[in-house]
Scaffold this active site. Structure first.
Site, short mmCIF file in Angstrom:
data_model
loop_
_atom_site.label_atom_id
_atom_site.label_comp_id
_atom_site.label_asym_id
_atom_site.label_seq_id
_atom_site.Cartn_x
_atom_site.Cartn_y
_atom_site.Cartn_z
N HIS A 236 0.83 -1.20 0.00
CA HIS A 236 0.00 0.00 0.00
C HIS A 236 0.87 1.26 0.00
O HIS A 236 0.55 2.25 -0.64
CB HIS A 236 -0.90 -0.03 1.23
CG HIS A 236 -1.90 1.07 1.31
ND1 HIS A 236 -3.17 0.93 0.82
CD2 HIS A 236 -1.80 2.32 1.78
CE1 HIS A 236 -3.83 2.06 1.01
NE2 HIS A 236 -3.02 2.93 1.60
N HIS B 46 -10.52 2.65 -1.11
CA HIS B 46 -10.71 2.30 0.29
C HIS B 46 -11.51 1.01 0.32
O HIS B 46 -12.57 0.92 0.93
CB HIS B 46 -11.41 3.45 1.05
CG HIS B 46 -10.73 3.79 2.33
ND1 HIS B 46 -11.38 4.11 3.49
CD2 HIS B 46 -9.41 3.83 2.66
CE1 HIS B 46 -10.51 4.34 4.44
NE2 HIS B 46 -9.32 4.19 3.97
#
Lengths: 774, 265
Positions: free
Chosen positions: A73, A119
């Site tokens: 990430h 998200h």
């Protein structure tokens, strides 16, 4: 893990030495697992090597910090080499920054910021909180460039809301997830006054177990207010602005860098953050006001990895180091371990750097807005990041090593693609029935149920919104158009493009098509494409076939952007979107911006009058692969629409010339469901019918109607302008009929559908499935 | 008095509509200023202190002040009352003009300033929209004759575009007769109007009452609350479908704000 591998370090706070020096591979693996680091053995060995040279073992704070920085990430370790090869190189004189958000020049005095990100994992567990903090996070990315958020964008990919099939254990029903995500976006964006102006819904069974919640934001600023996301140099002060830090959001990035499993709900623990839009709203004002006063050298939002990522990166960007007083960070309650404070992803926090003489002024403005602000550290000349607790050093790592992270060339295999050779054309009912079925497909049907819950007019800048046509009879638009400068008519257009099904069947073509669709949408309203930002949602990159899909899609996307000289000043990659071995549909979500010199000349998709001529601009080819028709009626194989970038460039220019010359009454992008659905949508939004004669397209009737070939627009032109229009189009505009009446008539296909009948089919499904609607 | 009309656009946390209202007042020639409530109450450095009495117009913006977590407008109203209650009452009693838009209207009702003008004694309330959902809608209004002298330059338009966006647009008065009486008494400057096309009543009339009340002024006409937002109807390009028909460059919202700015002094 073996208790012998840790030892408490004496000092003012509870920290541990982690004994990686001399540990076996199995022991390193057990440390990574027990501490939830998400690092593999090779990565653990790399870290061990670093500390061997330092001559000591790491503390638990240091190890946790490196695990954040080295997560997929944060450091894009599986994707960055591929991105470098295909997308990073596109340069454009209007690119002003490639920071946390990209920034592009808008006019002589103003610029805009753009970014999209995912998200996904949080939204799969807690859709309301996940989607809300998603929009909250992307707003911070824009604010830390010095920009006011002026538009939000919300592409959502979910299982069908009426899903009745099997679901893996632990998966939540799509209807619940969608309702929660829309609610979270609504309550967050409405409370901070960031209007969600356009969006997209993508429904498919392959999103049932891996929903995607992407969130985009566009901000606006005066050019002179552009901020760096790093400090100005040594001797500056770190000011932490916003919420106290809590345990919410610990391990968010390592959680987002692994597959979801049925245990995710438990494992996630605090991985889903808690949003607080009522604190965010004044934080936005305070940060922008501080910047307006010229008091800052840099600003960065606290997102993935929390403080652990921000401090190192803000120091590293300035070529310096940082001394950070971890005990000074305000916390929500007692009992947080130092490593938790350091990596927590608690929402509503910003980090600013300023010269020491400006600290009091910065604190005073925050005080005015009742926003907490605390001095927490300073930049140093020595390039090390050091943490202190009550003056005692508990962390000391080289800043470059801390912020670096590995980059892999993981193995990949180029996927097989769908072709004409294996095409099985489905049996179809009458075309009238087919068109109604396609209009009522969740992927085409009206999204008004969601859009009307967003305060899309906030800011008072909107000229065109998600829906076009008169109130009481609207249909889908192509791009939103805003006029961001008060008193000026210069317009900024915002649009999305993505076809996950095309990408699945032919990733290279799908990547190209995402850019093409974005450009089509922008051009349809009369805007010249200016920049894109992308959120690349794919499966587990450690599986070669998944990575091959990713690579091919990025190659396609990059090639079209390079040919158009369309810069990508920001972007996001979301991998590991899979559950129990089943990957999500590959979804390269593209958010594009375009500029329209005078928004009063913007064109919308609704048919404007009777007896005008209709054209399809661009070539309709036999490209049925992964089309909505095939998905809906059970077709297989077929060529997947590709893009010829030269053709896209040429037709974009011709379309914009025609619109600029005032020859175009309405224009609509031709995508899901092909020509038939595009014209039907124009009838719905215009409240006027059409009669089509498709004899100038040389294909069988169903292919003419439903092929999803790229680079096409349906255009309405007044009769007296027809000659001028056709000349400008130089043979690329194919006549397909004329407007008029209250039905869509295609005599050669035995179609006669009332506009109202089509409107019913299009407007009801989603509202009914979600239990709302009047 | 020389100089421009001075407009004080109040902000507290969550009053996110302050910027757009400020921009709109500035666009019609007012000397507008965004002023945090703490600047009016004095809870700020001396240099930032502002005196409400120096302004001609107090404007309460839309948004969700304090998150609207209690009741719509309740947090903004409570802050105004406890922090500048006396100054606010004096401002209204002296005949100066107060405009509340959207969430600002809800705060004026909560303060009791609308419709009766009895400060501190609310006689109207806002409830959830008739649809039960947040609704961002392109609504339309008829302009009525009213006691609101500041609106005297507004054309008596029929079915003019002025959008709404709120969770709680439903209006409740003390009795069912109040709305009709307020119309008769000239305290309702705007009512919702049904646009052409197939629009359900719940959407074109979010007030949920047959009188379709869209705005209310006090008996003296110097306090005005509006649910439709003039600052979002400033140009002829804010109405959906503007490119389908002849339209003016300016929207009704600009006329409303210009009339206020031109008539309050």
């Amino acid at each position: 893990m073996d208790p012998k591998l840790t030892a408490r370090i004496d000092g003012p706070v509870l920290i541990y030495e982690i004994r990686v020096l001399g540990a076996t591979d199995a022991e390193l693996d057990s440390i990574s697992k027990a501490m939830g680091l998400g690092l593999d053995v090779e990565e653990m060995k790399g870290i061990t090597e670093y500390f061997r040279e330092e001559g000591r073992n790491p503390t638990d704070v240091e190890l946790n910090s490196l695990a954040q920085a080295w997560s997929e990430h944060c450091c894009y370790k599986s994707s960055k080499n591929i991105l470098r090869e295909f997308v990073f190189s596109i340069d454009h004189p209007d690119v002003m920054s490639r920071g946390d958000a990209g920034v592009m020049a808008f006019d002589d005095d103003h610029a805009y910021a753009l970014r999209i990100e995912s998200h996904n994992h949080p939204s799969a567990l807690d859709p309301y909180g996940g989607a809300g903090t998603g929009i909250g996070g992307i707003i911070r990315d824009v604010v830390c460039m010095g920009a006011t958020p002026i538009a939000g964008v919300d592409p959502l990919c979910f299982g069908p809301p009426d899903w009745d099939g099997p679901m893996a254990k632990g998966t939540k029903h799509p209807r619940y997830l969608l309702d929660g995500a829309v609610g979270g976006l609504r309550d967050y964006s409405n409370r901070v006054g960031a209007p969600i102006v356009c969006g997209g819904f993508f429904f498919d069974e392959r999103y049932v177990e891996n929903c995607l919640a992407n969130v985009g934001c566009v901000g606006f600023l005066e050019k002179g207010r552009l901020l760096n996301n790093f400090a100005g140099g040594p001797g500056e002060v770190f000011v932490l602005i916003g919420s106290p830090t809590g345990r919410d959001g610990v391990h968010g990035v390592t959680f987002a860098s692994a597959d979801l499993s049925e245990m995710s709900d438990d494992d996630a623990g605090g991985s889903v953050q808690l949003g607080n839009p009522t604190l965010k709203e004044p934080i936005i004002h305070a940060c922008l006001e501080i910047n307006e006063m010229g008091l800052l050298t840099g600003m960065k939002d606290l997102g993935g990895g929390g403080l652990s990522c921000v401090i190192g990166e803000m120091a590293y960007g300035a070529g310096c180091g940082a001394d950070f007083d971890l005990d000074k960070v305000p916390v929500k309650g007692p009992g947080l371990a130092p490593w938790e404070i350091w990596i927590s992803e608690t929402q509503e926090r910003m980090m600013a750097t300023c010269k020491p003489e400006n600290v009091d002024k910065v604190l005073a403005i925050c005080e005015m807005w009742d926003v907490p602000a605390t001095v927490v550290g300073r930049t140093t000349a020595e390039p090390r990041t050091r943490l202190f607790w009550e003056g005692v050093k508990i962390f000391d790592v080289d800043t470059r090593f801390l912020t670096g992270g590995p980059a892999y060339n993981r193995p990949y295999v180029i996927p097989d693609v769908s072709t004409k050779a294996d095409e099985e054309f489905p049996e179809l009912p009458g075309h009238g029935e087919v068109i109604l079925a396609l209009l009522s497909d969740y992927n085409v049907a009206s999204k008004e149920w969601a859009c009307s819950q967003y305060d899309s007019g906030a800011g008072g800048r909107r000229v065109l919104g998600a829906f076009v046509g008169p109130v009481g009879g609207q249909g889908p638009g192509d791009a939103a158009v805003l006029t961001p400068v008060p008193g000026s008519h210069r317009g900024l257009a915002i649009a999305l493009g993505c076809n996950p099904w095309h990408t699945d069947a032919n990733p290279y073509h799908g990547g190209m098509g995402a850019v093409d669709e974005t450009c089509r949408n922008l051009v349809a309203v009369g805007a010249k494409p200016h920049a894109i930002t992308d959120c690349l949602n794919f499966g587990n990159p450690q599986k070669p076939d998944r990575l091959g899909v990713f690579r091919e899609a990025v190659r396609g996307l990059g090639e079209v952007c390079a040919a158009l000289n369309l810069p990508i000043p920001s972007g996001n990659v979301s991998l590991y979107n899979e559950t129990a071995g089943c990957a999500v549909l590959p979804t390269p979500m593209v958010l594009g911006t375009g500029i329209i010199e005078d928004a009063r000349e913007a064109v919308s998709a609704d048919i404007k009058g009777e007896s005008n001529l209709l054209y399809v601009v661009g070539d309709t080819l036999d490209e049925m692969g992964a089309s909505l028709l095939f998905r809906r009626f059970g077709g297989r194989g077929g060529d997947v629409p590709g893009v010829d970038p030269k053709n896209l460039k040429d037709l974009t220019e011709r379309m914009l010339d025609a619109i600029g010359a005032g020859l175009v009454l309405s224009a609509h992008d031709c995508s899901d469901g092909g020509l038939a659905v595009a014209v039907a949508e124009m009838c719905i939004s215009g409240g006027i019918g059409a009669e089509l004669d498709l004899s100038h397209i040389d294909l069988e009737m169903p292919r003419k109607l439903y092929s999803e070939s790229n680079t096409r627009w349906v255009v309405e032109v007044e009769r007296e302008d027809a000659a001028a229009f056709r000349e400008l189009m130089s043979g690329r505009a194919v006549p397909i009929g004329e407007t008029g009446g209250d039905s869509l008539r295609i005599p050669a296909a035995y179609v006669n559908l009332g506009v109202e009948e089509m409107r019913e089919a299009w407007s009801r499904p989603l509202a009914e499935a979600m239990g709302g609607g009047l | 008095m020389a100089g421009k009309t001075r407009v004080c656009v109040v902000r507290i946390e969550g009053s996110s509509g302050a910027d757009e209202l400020y921009n709109a007042f500035a666009a019609v020639g007012a000397e507008a200023e965004k002023v945090h409530l703490k600047q009016l109450s004095g809870d700020c450095p001396a240099v930032l202190r502002r005196d409400l009495g120096e302004y001609d117009v107090l404007a309460l913006p839309g948004g969700m002040a304090g998150g609207n977590y209690v009741r719509p407008g309740a947090i903004m109203a409570a802050r105004l009352k406890t922090q500048i209650g006396k100054e606010l009452k004096g401002f209204v009693d002296s005949g100066k003009f107060v405009l509340g838009v959207n969430n600002g209207f809800q705060a004026l009702a909560e303060l009791g300033l609308l419709p009766s003008g009895a400060f501190g004694k609310p006689t109207m309330a806002f409830i959830c929209n008739p649809t039960g959902a947040y609704e961002c809608r392109d609504t339309y209004v008829d302009v009525l004759d009213s006691r609101c002298a500041a609106l005297s330059a507004v054309p008596r338009a029929k079915c003019a575009h002025m959008p709404t966006a709120q969770m709680c647009g439903g209006i409740v008065f003390e009795t069912k007769k109040v709305a009709g009486r307020l119309i008769d008494d000239g305290q309702i400057p705007f009512v919702y109007a049904k646009p052409e096309g197939d629009v359900p009543k719940e959407l074109w009339n979010p007030s949920g009452i047959p009188e379709a009340v869209a705005a209310v002024c006090n008996p003296a006409g110097n306090v005005l609350g509006m649910m439709p937002m003039p600052q979002r109807a400033m140009t002829g390009y804010s109405e959906p479908g503007w490119n389908r028909k002849a339209h003016a460059e300016e929207g009704l919202g600009a006329a409303v704000l210009r009339s206020i700015v031109g008539n309050v002094r």
